[in-house]
Write a protein that holds these residues in place. Structure first.
Motif, short mmCIF file in Angstrom:
data_model
loop_
_atom_site.label_atom_id
_atom_site.label_comp_id
_atom_site.label_asym_id
_atom_site.label_seq_id
_atom_site.Cartn_x
_atom_site.Cartn_y
_atom_site.Cartn_z
N UNK A 174 0.82 -1.21 0.00
CA UNK A 174 0.00 0.00 0.00
C UNK A 174 0.86 1.27 0.00
N UNK A 175 2.02 1.21 0.66
CA UNK A 175 2.88 2.39 0.75
C UNK A 175 3.83 2.54 -0.42
N UNK A 176 3.83 1.58 -1.36
CA UNK A 176 4.72 1.66 -2.52
C UNK A 176 4.27 2.79 -3.45
N UNK A 177 5.23 3.38 -4.15
CA UNK A 177 4.93 4.45 -5.09
C UNK A 177 4.13 3.88 -6.27
N UNK A 178 2.91 4.39 -6.54
CA UNK A 178 2.07 3.80 -7.59
C UNK A 178 2.42 4.27 -9.00
N UNK A 179 3.20 5.35 -9.14
CA UNK A 179 3.42 5.90 -10.48
C UNK A 179 4.19 4.96 -11.41
N UNK A 180 5.24 4.25 -10.98
CA UNK A 180 5.92 3.35 -11.92
C UNK A 180 5.01 2.28 -12.49
N UNK A 181 4.18 1.66 -11.65
CA UNK A 181 3.26 0.64 -12.16
C UNK A 181 2.22 1.26 -13.08
N UNK A 182 1.72 2.45 -12.73
CA UNK A 182 0.75 3.11 -13.59
C UNK A 182 1.34 3.47 -14.94
N UNK A 183 2.61 3.85 -14.94
CA UNK A 183 3.26 4.19 -16.22
C UNK A 183 3.38 2.96 -17.11
N UNK A 184 3.73 1.82 -16.53
CA UNK A 184 3.81 0.60 -17.33
C UNK A 184 2.44 0.17 -17.84
N UNK A 185 1.42 0.31 -17.00
CA UNK A 185 0.07 -0.06 -17.44
C UNK A 185 -0.40 0.86 -18.56
#
Length: 266
Positions: free
Chosen positions: A164-175
């Protein structure tokens, strides 16, 4: 033309929550000492000290017979195996439960799985072992399952919080660039949280070494079962050897875990 200095901003309103919390904690401590009826004078009396020294003197010298040392070594390896396998099962179950518990599949699965994690970790290892001994019988199998069940609740909660505390932007960028959800998780979110998860796992392995040594008291095998057996027969010298083996095993695992954590952080 002279300018007047700007007036300082008004002081923030005083918050009474912290002083009230400290007063409440102090009241709980005072109430605890008042209700427990601690008899420190009787504990430090000369008769009590003499009885304690006489009891401890029965443990010396430890039993160092080669046959008994080989038996103790086998029980120590059994305790180590229980802790390692129980921790491994807990890591797998905790990671699988952490995915819905982190809210990746919506709010209802998050609430349900977190409730399950609360149940798993709220039941101590000894209670899990007593329950599983009925189904699995005496021996290390029940102790391993007990360690796995309790530790899965602890690691599942810690893993879920890390996700939950991980930065969501890298995964969102890949998606957004067309990567599948599973690939985006493994390449973006998991590498962020993996060092923290490994640190949690090693710390829980240290705790499970101590817990595995205690679980033998209820018949789950290992050093704890040897200790209960020799203490019940008042074989204090043999019990002293088992206690020393427990201390040595915990010290070795603590040193190995510290070295692994240092290597991972570097």
């Amino acid at each position: 033309m002279t300018t007047r200095p700007a007036s300082p901003p008004p002081a923030p309103p005083r918050s009474w929550s912290t002083p009230l919390l400290l007063v409440g904690l102090l009241a709980l401590v005072v109430a605890s000492f008042a209700t427990l009826q601690l008899e420190l004078a009787a504990f430090l009396a000369p008769e009590s000290l003499g009885t304690t020294l006489e009891f401890l003197s029965g443990f010396a010298p430890p039993d160092l017979a080669p046959a008994f040392l080989r038996k103790t070594l086998g029980a120590a390896l059994e305790t180590l195996s229980m802790s390692a396998l129980g921790t491994l099962l807990a890591v797998v179950a905790g990671l699988l439960l952490a995915l819905p518990a982190s809210g990746r599949w919506g709010a209802p699965p998050r609430a349900a799985v977190r409730l399950l994690l609360n149940v798993l970790r709220s039941i101590p290892e000894l209670v899990w072992a007593a329950l599983l001994l009925v189904a699995a019988g005496l021996g290390p199998f029940a102790g391993t399952l007990a360690l796995g069940a309790h530790t899965a609740g602890v690691l599942g909660r810690l893993f879920a919080d890390a996700l939950e505390n991980a930065e969501p932007l890298p995964e969102a960028a890949l998606r957004n660039n067309g990567a599948p959800a599973l690939a985006a998780f493994f390449y973006a979110t998991l590498p962020q949280t993996l060092p923290q998860m490994l640190s949690y796992t090693l710390y829980r392995w240290e705790n499970n070494i101590r817990a595995a040594a205690v679980l033998g008291v209820v018949g789950a095998g290992g050093l704890g079962q040897m200790l209960k057996y020799h203490l019940s027969l008042f074989q204090m010298q043999s019990a002293a050897t088992v206690v020393l083996a427990m201390l040595l095993l915990v010290a070795l695992v603590d040193a190995a875990s510290f070295a692994l954590r240092r290597a991972l952080t570097r």
